[in-house]
Design a protein around this motif. Structure first.
Motif: not given
Length: 132
Positions: A115-132
């Protein structure tokens, strides 16, 4: 029966045209951003590539928020950052942040988010979910 004002504007025809154009289709603002499905897919894809150290003390409690920019083609633009956690004094947190950043680099590019350039994204990583 059509009504016209002094300027010759047909209000009923205008109302019908507005109703026809808005018939459930997203407006221009909705077409600019990525779909909810694309964003959910991004979250899932990155979470699967992330490997937190679940067996280390405190490893299951780590949360990392990674932000990055994308070009119009969905390629990474600029640095991928974890809000400074990649420089943390806590080795468990630092390792989790570095691994989250690595997951973004490994998964790139993201054509579904083109899509349009210069867009910022943020993603949350949660170890509790990943480790289950």
């Amino acid at each position: 029966m059509t009504r016209q004002t002094g300027g010759g504007l047909d209000l009923e025809a205008l109302a019908a045209e507005v109703a026809r154009m808005g018939g459930g289709r997203p407006g221009p603002a909705a077409a600019i951003g990525p779909s909810a499905a694309a964003l959910a897919g991004l979250q899932d894809q990155l979470q699967q590539r992330w490997t937190p150290n679940c067996e280390v003390e405190g490893g299951r409690d780590v949360r990392v928020r990674v932000s990055f920019g994308l070009t119009a083609a969905g390629e990474l633009e600029g640095p991928v950052e974890a809000g400074g956690l990649e420089r943390s004094d806590n080795p468990t947190v630092r390792a989790a942040a570095e691994r989250a950043i690595r997951a973004v680099h490994q998964a790139a590019p993201f054509p579904d988010l083109a899509g349009p350039s210069n867009r910022r994204f943020a993603v949350n990583f949660n170890a509790r979910e990943a480790c289950s």
